[in-house]
Design an enzyme around this catalytic site. Structure first.
Site, short mmCIF file in Angstrom:
data_model
loop_
_atom_site.label_atom_id
_atom_site.label_comp_id
_atom_site.label_asym_id
_atom_site.label_seq_id
_atom_site.Cartn_x
_atom_site.Cartn_y
_atom_site.Cartn_z
N LYS A 119 0.87 -1.21 0.00
CA LYS A 119 0.00 0.00 0.00
C LYS A 119 0.90 1.24 0.00
CE LYS A 119 -1.64 1.52 4.12
NZ LYS A 119 -1.30 2.92 4.46
N ASN A 120 1.94 1.24 0.86
CA ASN A 120 2.74 2.45 1.04
C ASN A 120 3.74 2.70 -0.07
OD1 ASN A 120 1.21 2.93 3.25
ND2 ASN A 120 2.80 2.42 4.76
N ARG A 166 -4.77 10.29 4.20
CA ARG A 166 -3.90 11.45 4.32
C ARG A 166 -2.78 11.47 3.28
NH1 ARG A 166 -1.25 13.37 7.62
NH2 ARG A 166 0.76 12.89 6.82
N CYS A 183 -5.19 12.12 12.60
CA CYS A 183 -5.82 10.80 12.57
C CYS A 183 -5.56 10.18 13.95
CB CYS A 183 -5.24 9.96 11.45
SG CYS A 183 -3.59 9.44 11.80
N ARG A 237 -0.30 14.49 12.68
CA ARG A 237 0.13 14.25 11.29
C ARG A 237 0.29 15.58 10.52
NH1 ARG A 237 -1.07 8.86 10.20
NH2 ARG A 237 0.49 8.95 8.55
N LYS A 273 13.99 16.92 9.83
CA LYS A 273 13.53 15.68 10.50
C LYS A 273 13.21 14.68 9.40
CE LYS A 273 9.66 14.19 13.29
NZ LYS A 273 8.54 14.54 14.13
N VAL A 317 8.84 10.26 5.73
CA VAL A 317 8.60 9.44 4.53
C VAL A 317 7.83 10.26 3.49
CG1 VAL A 317 7.35 7.41 3.66
CG2 VAL A 317 8.68 7.25 5.77
N ASP A 372 5.05 0.77 12.11
CA ASP A 372 3.84 0.10 11.61
C ASP A 372 3.74 -1.34 12.07
OD1 ASP A 372 3.69 1.79 8.37
OD2 ASP A 372 3.23 2.42 10.42
N ILE A 398 8.12 7.45 16.74
CA ILE A 398 7.72 8.13 15.49
C ILE A 398 6.44 8.94 15.67
CG2 ILE A 398 7.12 7.79 13.05
CD1 ILE A 398 9.99 6.96 13.60
N ARG A 456 -8.50 -0.61 4.94
CA ARG A 456 -7.70 0.44 4.28
C ARG A 456 -6.37 -0.14 3.80
NH1 ARG A 456 -6.42 5.23 7.81
NH2 ARG A 456 -5.10 5.49 5.98
C1 EPZ Z 1 4.27 7.05 6.24
O1 EPZ Z 1 3.47 8.05 6.84
C2 EPZ Z 1 3.40 5.81 6.19
N1 EPZ Z 1 2.22 6.08 5.35
C3 EPZ Z 1 2.95 5.43 7.60
O2 EPZ Z 1 2.19 4.23 7.51
C4 EPZ Z 1 4.20 5.16 8.45
O3 EPZ Z 1 3.81 4.86 9.76
C5 EPZ Z 1 5.11 6.40 8.42
O4 EPZ Z 1 5.43 6.75 7.06
C6 EPZ Z 1 6.41 6.17 9.18
O5 EPZ Z 1 7.11 5.09 8.60
C7 EPZ Z 1 2.35 5.99 4.01
O6 EPZ Z 1 3.43 5.72 3.49
C8 EPZ Z 1 1.12 6.26 3.21
P1 EPZ Z 1 6.29 10.51 8.27
P2 EPZ Z 1 3.98 9.60 6.85
O7 EPZ Z 1 6.14 11.74 7.46
O8 EPZ Z 1 4.69 9.89 5.58
C9 EPZ Z 1 6.03 13.81 11.60
C10 EPZ Z 1 0.34 2.86 7.79
O9 EPZ Z 1 -0.10 2.31 8.79
N2 EPZ Z 1 5.87 14.75 10.47
O10 EPZ Z 1 7.54 9.68 8.11
O11 EPZ Z 1 2.85 10.45 7.26
C11 EPZ Z 1 4.86 12.86 11.73
O12 EPZ Z 1 3.82 13.45 12.47
C12 EPZ Z 1 0.81 4.29 7.87
O13 EPZ Z 1 0.46 2.31 6.66
C13 EPZ Z 1 6.00 16.10 10.71
O14 EPZ Z 1 6.23 16.54 11.83
O15 EPZ Z 1 5.04 9.54 8.03
C14 EPZ Z 1 5.47 11.70 12.44
O16 EPZ Z 1 5.54 11.98 13.82
C15 EPZ Z 1 0.56 4.89 9.25
N3 EPZ Z 1 5.83 16.96 9.66
C16 EPZ Z 1 6.89 11.64 11.87
O17 EPZ Z 1 7.15 12.95 11.34
C17 EPZ Z 1 5.57 16.52 8.39
O18 EPZ Z 1 5.47 17.35 7.47
C18 EPZ Z 1 7.07 10.64 10.76
O19 EPZ Z 1 6.07 10.89 9.80
C19 EPZ Z 1 5.46 15.13 8.18
C20 EPZ Z 1 5.61 14.27 9.23
#
Ligand code: EPZ
Length: 417
Positions: A22-23, A94, A118, A123, A163, A166, A306, A328, A398
């Site tokens: 999915k990701n 999202r 969420c 997020r 920071k 992904v 995850d 995270i 989902r």
């Molecule tokens: C991706 O989410 C995945 N989703 C998530 O999987 C996964 O848990 C996450 O990466 C971490 O590996 C998809 O790929 C669709 P991040 P993402 O940006 O991109 C903060 C699942 O269950 N942050 O790496 O949203 C954020 O709040 C989902 O499949 C900011 O502060 O994760 C978090 O604390 C859940 N500002 C941390 O960074 C931003 O602009 C990591 O988030 C973006 C993120």
């Protein structure tokens, strides 16, 4: 609202074929906005992917789905492009924010709904906007929407992420492929799904080089139609690995690349799980005494957030005190109260969960809150005495393709009602 009911303690035996990721699918689908013709294979037929397809169609792409062989044909004649991602689509998925980068870099403007929070946290998308502004975008936030413009197009830039993120890394890579000049991204996320996105973009003619957490993108004038097979879903694979460790007699997982989840396999072996790794399959045999473990989630190649909820269920079976620190997301322990209602002995201290094992779980009526929390309740239901009923399983749909079918094929007593 649909529910899942599970009669616990049925040993699992059989083979599970792992679906596409999915990701990896979501960012790759978002990036198809940039190209004329794309064929994708091994797409998981899950709710988030259908929502992303709905969003691409809303924007103006033509997407045909062949759910029999999990493939998509996407074409983009760039005629009537509507560079908007409405709240109704982004609020449930999202990753919709990932269309911001391609819309901006190709059509020089975009109006994308803020994703909203969420269950697992606020997020924010500040890192996405930080990177796009560095590439020359003008951004303003109004009435819950991101209004972005780049009238002279995006310009390549050197950007260091404060920071690791992904999504922000993905948005920046996709946008930079159509910016003029060279973009150097530093402190990038390097999850396998990002590597899969880069493989796809390179097949479409983009010039991208990776060196650890540094990714360099040079703009190109011409792009190509492309075909790509989505990588396997490593989180789904990890979920079924843990299910097999919990209550498997003899389980085989196929259609995966064990090397990509080598750290997770190492951790499970350290906990006493009997795992045999072969070329593109993994065999797990009955594992009796599970050892306790201290884990902390971190960006790839660390232990994935995850899999935190799923691992916690295994820790309820381990002898002694286990700990798992969630680094995270700020609120990713929503499954804990539900697991405690099933008899798990877990306390939370800030972002650390302390699990006393082994504890006997008994069936209960529980509620899913987010995708991975819901699957941890399924795992708990499989090992618990009596019957477990899980409400709000739309969370599960989902991100897990044919979950109950895959478990029933391995002799689990699990039904959707
Ligand atoms: C991706 O989410 C995945 N989703 C998530 O999987 C996964 O848990 C996450 O990466 C971490 O590996 C998809 O790929 C669709 P991040 P993402 O940006 O991109 C903060 C699942 O269950 N942050 O790496 O949203 C954020 O709040 C989902 O499949 C900011 O502060 O994760 C978090 O604390 C859940 N500002 C941390 O960074 C931003 O602009 C990591 O988030 C973006 C993120």
């Amino acid at each position: 609202m649909q529910k899942l009911t599970i009669k616990g303690k049925k040993k699992l035996s059989g083979t599970i074929s792992i679906s596409g990721s999915k990701n990896a699918s979501l960012p790759i689908l978002a990036s198809t906005i940039l190209f004329k013709k794309v064929n994708l294979k091994n797409i998981p037929m899950v709710k988030d992917v259908f929502t992303m397809i709905e969003l691409l169609r809303f924007i103006g792409l033509k997407v045909s789905i062949n759910s029999k062989n999990n493939s998509l044909k996407i074409s983009n004649s760039n005629i009537k492009i509507n560079p908007i991602a409405p709240y109704k689509l982004v609020k449930t998925m999202r990753a919709g924010v990932l269309v911001l980068g391609p819309l901006l870099s190709k059509f020089k403007k975009a109006k994308v709904s803020l994703p909203g929070g969420c269950a697992i946290g606020t997020r924010p998308v500040d890192l996405h906007l930080f990177a796009l502004k560095k590439l020359g975008a003008k951004i303003k936030i109004k009435e819950g929407y991101i209004y972005a413009t780049a009238t002279d197009g995006l310009k390549g830039e050197k950007i260091k992420f404060p920071k690791i993120s992904v999504g922000a890394t993905e948005n920046a890579i996709i946008a930079a492929t159509h910016a003029t000049g060279e973009t150097v991204l530093l402190n990038c996320a390097i999850e396998p799904e990002i590597k899969d996105l880069i493989d796809f973009l390179k097949k479409s003619g983009c010039d991208i080089k990776c060196n650890g957490r540094k990714i360099t993108i040079n703009s190109k004038k011409k792009f190509k139609n492309s075909k790509h097979t989505i990588m396997f879903d490593r989180i789904e694979a990890g979920t079924y690995l843990i299910a097999s460790a919990l209550i498997g007699k003899k389980m085989t997982l196929t259609n995966l690349k064990p090397k990509i989840i080598s750290n997770e396999i190492k951790t499970l072996k350290k906990m006493g799980v009997k795992i045999k790794v072969q070329k593109n399959k993994i065999v797990i045999s009955e594992s009796s005494n599970i050892k306790n473990q201290v884990l902390r989630t971190s960006p790839y190649p660390g232990f994935p957030t995850d899999l935190q909820a799923q691992m916690m269920v295994l820790m309820t079976k381990a002898n002694g005190v286990s700990k798992i620190q969630e680094n995270i997301f700020e609120n990713r322990f929503m499954h804990v109260p539900e697991l405690k209602r099933m008899g798990a002995k877990i306390e939370i201290k800030n972002n650390i969960a302390i699990i006393n094992g082994p504890s006997k779980l008994s069936g209960a009526e529980v509620m899913a809150t987010d995708l991975r929390a819901s699957v941890s309740l399924v795992l708990a239901g499989l090992v618990a005495e009596n019957r477990t009923t899980i409400n709000r399983i739309y969370h599960l749909d989902r991100g897990y393709e044919n979950l109950e079918k895959k478990f029933v094929k391995c002799k689990a007593n699990i039904k959707r009602i």
